[in-house]
Design an enzyme around this catalytic site. Sequence first.
Site, PDB file in Angstrom:
ATOM      1  N   GLU A 100     -11.607  -0.200  -3.560  1.00  0.00           N
ATOM      2  CA  GLU A 100     -10.129   0.638  -2.527  1.00  0.00           C
ATOM      3  C   GLU A 100      -9.337   1.214  -2.778  1.00  0.00           C
ATOM      4  O   GLU A 100      -9.310   1.378  -4.032  1.00  0.00           O
ATOM      5  CB  GLU A 100     -10.606  -0.560  -1.738  1.00  0.00           C
ATOM      6  CG  GLU A 100      -9.833  -1.634  -2.003  1.00  0.00           C
ATOM      7  CD  GLU A 100      -9.362  -2.995  -1.268  1.00  0.00           C
ATOM      8  OE1 GLU A 100      -9.870  -2.494   0.365  1.00  0.00           O
ATOM      9  OE2 GLU A 100      -8.584  -3.867  -1.440  1.00  0.00           O
TER      10      GLU A 100
ATOM     11  N   ASP B 266       1.061  -1.269  -0.225  1.00  0.00           N
ATOM     12  CA  ASP B 266       0.298  -0.288   0.010  1.00  0.00           C
ATOM     13  C   ASP B 266       0.825   1.773  -0.195  1.00  0.00           C
ATOM     14  O   ASP B 266       0.292   2.207   0.923  1.00  0.00           O
ATOM     15  CB  ASP B 266      -0.820  -0.321   1.310  1.00  0.00           C
ATOM     16  CG  ASP B 266      -1.312  -0.932   1.231  1.00  0.00           C
ATOM     17  OD1 ASP B 266      -2.261  -1.522  -0.136  1.00  0.00           O
ATOM     18  OD2 ASP B 266      -1.982  -1.878   2.291  1.00  0.00           O
TER      19      ASP B 266
HETATM   20  O1  FUB Z   1      -2.718  -3.494   3.548  1.00  0.00           O
HETATM   21  C1  FUB Z   1      -3.984  -4.254   4.042  1.00  0.00           C
HETATM   22  C2  FUB Z   1      -6.048  -3.220   2.821  1.00  0.00           C
HETATM   23  O2  FUB Z   1      -5.137  -4.109   1.349  1.00  0.00           O
HETATM   24  C3  FUB Z   1      -5.386  -2.091   1.996  1.00  0.00           C
HETATM   25  O3  FUB Z   1      -5.972  -1.914   2.856  1.00  0.00           O
HETATM   26  C4  FUB Z   1      -6.512  -2.472   1.225  1.00  0.00           C
HETATM   27  O4  FUB Z   1      -6.210  -1.451   0.071  1.00  0.00           O
HETATM   28  C5  FUB Z   1      -5.544  -3.588   0.521  1.00  0.00           C
HETATM   29  O5  FUB Z   1      -4.484  -3.304  -0.292  1.00  0.00           O
END
Ligand code: FUB
Length: 452
Positions: A213, A35
């Site tokens: 997301e 991320d």
């Molecule tokens: O790293 C945990 C979660 O996985 C993140 O918050 C999302 O965007 C995905 O990458």
Amino acid sequence: MKKRELFITPVLFITLSITLSKAQNPIIRSQFTADPSAHVFNGRVYVYPSHDIPVPEGKGLRKDWFCMEDYHAFSTDNLVDWTDHGVIVSQYKVKWADSNAFSMWAPDCIERNGKYYFYFPTISAKPDTISNRKMFRIGVAIADKPEGPFNPLPEPIKGVVGIDPCVFIDKDGQAYLYWSLGNIYVAKLKENMTELESKPQIIANLPAKGLKEGPWVFERNGLYYLTFPHVENTIERLEYAMGDNPMGPFKMTGVIMDESPMNCWTNHHSIIEFNGQWYLFYHQNARSPKFDKNRSICTDSLFFNEDGTIRKVIPTHRGVGLSEASKPIQIDRYSSISEKGVKMEFIDSTNSFAGWKAEFNEKGAWLKYNAVDFGSRKFKSIKVKALSQSGGVIQIRLGQLDGPVLSEIKIPESVNWIVVDKPLKTLLPGKQNLVVLLKDGGPVEIDWIYFE
Ligand code: FUB
């Protein structure tokens, strides 16, 4: 990283210390990272990733799931040599957080009036008053320097439930907070950067089906880009929408990066301009092919078309930046490769952080490694760390496969890794692309090469 190596020269064995060049993907070699939220602060690139760890026995939300207890910050001035600034925020030091949740997911950081605001999601210790469930909330930690120390505020941002914060400040000074929870949300932030100024609204016109997301918003030439991972098929790919206002409406425009060839279920990214070039930061699971919740961040160059649309980015091993000729060049992070006869394997299957090696199994197999910087030094020899039980001959060619032979090196039979040292006749100024080719014999395994 320092190493001691055994060298073989025609007449003597020597030992020495060397610093590994790091201009390749994945960019961080000391821990799992995911991320990546990249920003340019004071002429340096800072990256704020999540810090994946293997789930400690009896801890974490569940087995075989994301597990993160803290964040590190990393920075560089050349996109090659990264400094780890250590832990900047930890779940054990955030008053409102459940310190057993191991859920410090994708963060972001932004500068305003000389202060650095670090936004991070994690699970709140207090259950929600309506659902009575512990929810993901978004906290803020504040620092005077981009690398911290960051002081977490005692409460999360009021009115926000969700993950993956992204903060964007427009040219008029208005700050916006984006986040996700099924949908992608936006709200204006007050001048203090820690409270909402407007009600959260769902960003419309995005794909209705498939998880969305990880929003990342930026502006270029008056166009606003809302970029985000989305599951169009079975796993996430990076998509984007464009508009003329940071709150939308946005129009779905295209795909920035296709689904992971290694089947990493998530991707999560950021986009920055640094010294006139745009870069995409993203993650994949190269160091953990069997467990895609232990990820590693990468970067590749990103280009725009004339109409402002984004050209698809193809992930590379080579990454960005120049590799110094005088430091071990990990040729397994190649730019291109022959169709057959060469493959990459972990050096130590029990420790992926030891890196990869290139295995040349067929005569004529080759790989190309671009952008090696020889500067103006007069290099006198080439060193190759190799292992070949049957012995072989490799060639280093300049520029391309049919380019001039810079060196032909006999790799002696050995059951251990050795470093072969071969004098060089040709002088090489400036930046060069190199081709490594198995001319005879083999198989030959190569860890790295460098020049002296
Ligand atoms: O790293 C945990 C979660 O996985 C993140 O918050 C999302 O965007 C995905 O990458």
